[in-house]
Design a protein around this motif. Structure first.
Motif, PDB file in Angstrom:
ATOM      1  N   ARG A 107      27.838  -0.356 -21.166  1.00 53.40           N
ATOM      2  CA  ARG A 107      28.924   0.281 -20.422  1.00 53.40           C
ATOM      3  C   ARG A 107      30.095  -0.680 -20.228  1.00 53.40           C
ATOM      4  O   ARG A 107      30.918  -0.498 -19.342  1.00 53.40           O
ATOM      5  CB  ARG A 107      28.420   0.762 -19.055  1.00 53.40           C
ATOM      6  N   LEU A 108      30.148  -1.713 -21.063  1.00 56.37           N
ATOM      7  CA  LEU A 108      31.186  -2.734 -20.938  1.00 56.37           C
ATOM      8  C   LEU A 108      32.574  -2.123 -21.064  1.00 56.37           C
ATOM      9  O   LEU A 108      33.483  -2.491 -20.315  1.00 56.37           O
ATOM     10  CB  LEU A 108      30.994  -3.835 -21.986  1.00 56.37           C
ATOM     11  N   LYS A 165      26.235  -2.717 -30.539  1.00 56.76           N
ATOM     12  CA  LYS A 165      25.705  -3.103 -31.839  1.00 56.76           C
ATOM     13  C   LYS A 165      25.071  -4.495 -31.816  1.00 56.76           C
ATOM     14  O   LYS A 165      25.062  -5.185 -32.822  1.00 56.76           O
ATOM     15  CB  LYS A 165      26.801  -3.036 -32.886  1.00 56.76           C
ATOM     16  N   VAL A 166      24.545  -4.897 -30.678  1.00 52.85           N
ATOM     17  CA  VAL A 166      23.849  -6.182 -30.568  1.00 52.85           C
ATOM     18  C   VAL A 166      22.395  -5.926 -30.181  1.00 52.85           C
ATOM     19  O   VAL A 166      22.069  -4.907 -29.592  1.00 52.85           O
ATOM     20  CB  VAL A 166      24.496  -7.111 -29.518  1.00 52.85           C
ATOM     21  N   SER A 167      21.544  -6.875 -30.534  1.00 51.10           N
ATOM     22  CA  SER A 167      20.139  -6.733 -30.166  1.00 51.10           C
ATOM     23  C   SER A 167      19.760  -7.692 -29.043  1.00 51.10           C
ATOM     24  O   SER A 167      18.661  -7.599 -28.498  1.00 51.10           O
ATOM     25  CB  SER A 167      19.247  -6.977 -31.381  1.00 51.10           C
ATOM     26  N   ALA A 168      20.672  -8.599 -28.692  1.00 50.03           N
ATOM     27  CA  ALA A 168      20.383  -9.570 -27.642  1.00 50.03           C
ATOM     28  C   ALA A 168      21.686 -10.061 -27.021  1.00 50.03           C
ATOM     29  O   ALA A 168      22.741  -9.999 -27.649  1.00 50.03           O
ATOM     30  CB  ALA A 168      19.604 -10.756 -28.212  1.00 50.03           C
ATOM     31  N   ILE A 169      21.578 -10.546 -25.789  1.00 55.19           N
ATOM     32  CA  ILE A 169      22.715 -11.173 -25.114  1.00 55.19           C
ATOM     33  C   ILE A 169      22.173 -12.348 -24.303  1.00 55.19           C
ATOM     34  O   ILE A 169      21.128 -12.245 -23.667  1.00 55.19           O
ATOM     35  CB  ILE A 169      23.489 -10.178 -24.213  1.00 55.19           C
ATOM     36  N   LEU A 223      26.210 -13.076 -20.205  1.00 52.58           N
ATOM     37  CA  LEU A 223      26.180 -11.995 -19.228  1.00 52.58           C
ATOM     38  C   LEU A 223      26.698 -12.485 -17.881  1.00 52.58           C
ATOM     39  O   LEU A 223      27.476 -11.800 -17.216  1.00 52.58           O
ATOM     40  CB  LEU A 223      24.764 -11.443 -19.097  1.00 52.58           C
ATOM     41  N   ASN A 224      26.316 -13.688 -17.503  1.00 53.28           N
ATOM     42  CA  ASN A 224      26.785 -14.283 -16.253  1.00 53.28           C
ATOM     43  C   ASN A 224      28.302 -14.444 -16.259  1.00 53.28           C
ATOM     44  O   ASN A 224      28.982 -14.091 -15.288  1.00 53.28           O
ATOM     45  CB  ASN A 224      26.105 -15.642 -16.040  1.00 53.28           C
ATOM     46  N   GLN A 228      28.034  -6.378 -11.492  1.00 49.88           N
ATOM     47  CA  GLN A 228      26.617  -6.684 -11.633  1.00 49.88           C
ATOM     48  C   GLN A 228      26.177  -6.354 -13.062  1.00 49.88           C
ATOM     49  O   GLN A 228      26.787  -5.507 -13.719  1.00 49.88           O
ATOM     50  CB  GLN A 228      25.797  -5.838 -10.647  1.00 49.88           C
ATOM     51  N   PRO A 229      25.098  -6.995 -13.548  1.00 45.44           N
ATOM     52  CA  PRO A 229      24.615  -6.672 -14.890  1.00 45.44           C
ATOM     53  C   PRO A 229      24.325  -5.173 -15.074  1.00 45.44           C
ATOM     54  O   PRO A 229      24.556  -4.621 -16.143  1.00 45.44           O
ATOM     55  CB  PRO A 229      23.335  -7.501 -15.024  1.00 45.44           C
ATOM     56  N   GLY A 230      23.862  -4.528 -14.025  1.00 45.25           N
ATOM     57  CA  GLY A 230      23.579  -3.102 -14.089  1.00 45.25           C
ATOM     58  C   GLY A 230      24.818  -2.238 -14.256  1.00 45.25           C
ATOM     59  O   GLY A 230      24.722  -1.076 -14.640  1.00 45.25           O
ATOM     60  N   ASP A 231      25.989  -2.812 -13.969  1.00 46.19           N
ATOM     61  CA  ASP A 231      27.238  -2.083 -14.206  1.00 46.19           C
ATOM     62  C   ASP A 231      27.581  -2.061 -15.695  1.00 46.19           C
ATOM     63  O   ASP A 231      28.282  -1.168 -16.167  1.00 46.19           O
ATOM     64  CB  ASP A 231      28.405  -2.733 -13.453  1.00 46.19           C
TER      65      ASP A 231
END
Length: 71
Positions: free
Chosen positions: A6-7, A39-43, A48-49, A58-61
């Motif tokens: 949701r970035l 289109k990414v499999s990891a972060i 993220l921080n 927040q990460p959940g946003d």
């Protein structure tokens, strides 16, 4: 994939461009664009921080879980 990015929504709410976020976070436009489109499999947690700190969220946003239909 069960994780949805949701970035783009958060960036629009904060009125920040991909270029500006890239400069502030220290991550390339290409990598942020991939994250924005899911289109990414990891972060990395450090990335993220930095995104959460820059966007004051927040990460959940940014990330949302949605069960796959097959589950």
């Amino acid at each position: 994939m069960a994780i949805i990015s949701r970035l783009d929504r958060v960036m629009a709410d904060r009125k920040i461009s991909l270029n500006e976020l890239s400069e502030r976070v220290g991550v390339s436009n290409v990598n942020l664009s991939k994250l924005k489109t899911g289109k990414v499999s990891a972060i990395r947690f450090s990335t993220l921080n930095a995104i959460c700190k820059t966007l004051d969220c927040q990460p959940g946003d940014i990330l949302e879980y949605s069960a796959d239909e097959a589950e």
